[in-house]
Design an enzyme around this catalytic site. Structure first.
Site, mmCIF file in Angstrom:
data_model
loop_
_atom_site.group_PDB
_atom_site.id
_atom_site.type_symbol
_atom_site.label_atom_id
_atom_site.label_comp_id
_atom_site.label_asym_id
_atom_site.label_seq_id
_atom_site.Cartn_x
_atom_site.Cartn_y
_atom_site.Cartn_z
ATOM 1 N N CYS A 30 0.862 -1.300 0.015
ATOM 2 C CA CYS A 30 -0.035 0.019 -0.003
ATOM 3 C C CYS A 30 0.815 1.217 0.037
ATOM 4 O O CYS A 30 1.580 1.581 1.076
ATOM 5 C CB CYS A 30 -0.882 0.167 1.200
ATOM 6 S SG CYS A 30 -1.724 1.563 1.689
ATOM 7 N N CYS A 33 0.233 3.684 2.777
ATOM 8 C CA CYS A 33 0.637 3.161 4.092
ATOM 9 C C CYS A 33 2.226 3.477 4.019
ATOM 10 O O CYS A 33 2.822 3.771 5.451
ATOM 11 C CB CYS A 33 0.318 1.633 4.040
ATOM 12 S SG CYS A 33 -1.478 1.109 3.995
#
Length: 105
Positions: A30, A33
């Site tokens: 991600c 992230c």
């Protein structure tokens, strides 16, 4: 440094904590992230001794992720006395995260 929180350690580390706990739900694949990761590490240093800061890899800890309805990552949940008291979805500035966590000290 942020703690690695797992399905098996979640109860002890988060729900039984006497301090507020910030949990970053994330995954290695991600992009947002990965962007948030260094911010979470700064928060962990800033709040050392005052709050617990940890990370849950959603791919490896699907039970906790499902229990808290994590659909989008990164999602940051703040717990106090075993209950979710605040939530942030997406990448937030360090100041915003710190302010939200400070409100629960």
């Amino acid at each position: 440094m942020a703690l690695e929180i797992t399905d098996s350690s979640f109860q002890d580390v988060v729900l039984n904590s006497e301090k507020p706990v910030l949990v970053d739900f994330w995954a290695t694949w991600c992009g947002p992230c990965v962007t948030l990761g260094p911010i979470i590490e700064e928060i962990a240093r800033d709040f050392e001794g005052k709050a617990v800061v940890g990370k849950v890899d959603v791919d490896n800890n699907q039970k906790v992720s499902a229990d808290y309805g994590i659909r989008n990552i990164p999602t940051v949940l703040i717990f106090k006395n075993g209950q979710v008291v605040d939530k942030l979805v997406g990448v937030s500035p360090r100041e915003v995260i710190a302010e939200k966590l400070s409100a629960h000290l």
